[in-house]
Design an enzyme around this catalytic site. Structure first.
Site, mmCIF file in Angstrom:
data_model
loop_
_atom_site.group_PDB
_atom_site.id
_atom_site.type_symbol
_atom_site.label_atom_id
_atom_site.label_comp_id
_atom_site.label_asym_id
_atom_site.label_seq_id
_atom_site.Cartn_x
_atom_site.Cartn_y
_atom_site.Cartn_z
ATOM 1 N N GLU A 105 0.815 -1.224 0.000
ATOM 2 C CA GLU A 105 0.000 0.000 0.000
ATOM 3 C C GLU A 105 0.849 1.275 0.000
ATOM 4 O O GLU A 105 0.547 2.230 -0.698
ATOM 5 C CB GLU A 105 -0.915 -0.022 1.221
ATOM 6 N N ASP A 106 1.904 1.284 0.785
ATOM 7 C CA ASP A 106 2.633 2.548 1.007
ATOM 8 C C ASP A 106 4.001 2.626 0.346
ATOM 9 O O ASP A 106 4.611 3.703 0.339
ATOM 10 C CB ASP A 106 2.817 2.792 2.514
#
Ligand code: ZN
Length: 181
Positions: A64-65
């Site tokens: 996700e990051d």
């Protein structure tokens, strides 16, 4: 490699991928503190010793990051770990409110391993919003965040009584510290 070696490999990989990132709180802690806290909660509050769950806890925000791919995690840490991380990844192409709504909707359908990690994730994030919030967040916004976490966790219940009890006492404390005006 044995389990501890694999876990350290995952922790080191996550630390490199999150390098330079900071948490949203005013203290600006290094981001890696968060996945390490989540893994520690899973192991030492949740009493979970499944190595693949612990590795996925350490890696849970890397897709996700950090732009890590499922294939990269599969190759390095195996398909089971990669599948957990995918379960815990929001679709960032969607607007933020939709991502948050989908977390509530998807929670009951996660695998047991992903549910445990998500519960610890909510404990870590609500702890941060309670004691070290972003500088520009109002009390109201912080309360709303806690209530959203409660709604997500409603769909995770039954998976780990220790983490659920920990979550419940944290939420009680958070709401008492964040009074409604
Ligand atoms: Zn997280």
């Amino acid at each position: 490699m044995n389990n501890l070696n694999n876990l350290l490999h995952a922790a080191s990989f996550a630390a490199q991928k999150h390098a330079g990132q900071k948490r949203k709180g005013e203290r600006g802690e290094p981001y890696i503190n968060h996945p390490l806290e989540v893994a520690n909660l899973v192991a030492n509050i949740g009493g979970v010793h499944d190595i693949e769950v612990l590795m996925a806890a350490v890696l849970h925000d890397t897709i996700e990051d950090c732009g890590v791919t499922r294939d990269e995690i599969s190759l390095l840490f195996g398909d089971t770990v990669a599948a957990y991380v995918v379960e815990l990844t929001d679709d960032k192409s969607l607007p933020k409110p939709e991502q948050k709504r989908l977390q509530i909707e998807h929670a009951p359908h996660l695998s047991p391993g992903a549910k445990v990690i998500k519960l610890a994730d909510k404990i870590s994030n609500i702890g941060e919003v309670t004691s070290n919030p972003p500088a520009d967040w109002s009390i109201e916004r912080r309360r709303e965040y806690v209530k959203w976490g409660v709604a997500v966790v409603a769909g995770l219940r039954g998976v780990n009584e220790h983490l659920e009890a920990h979550f419940d006492s944290l939420v009680a404390r958070a709401l008492s510290l964040l009074p409604e005006d």
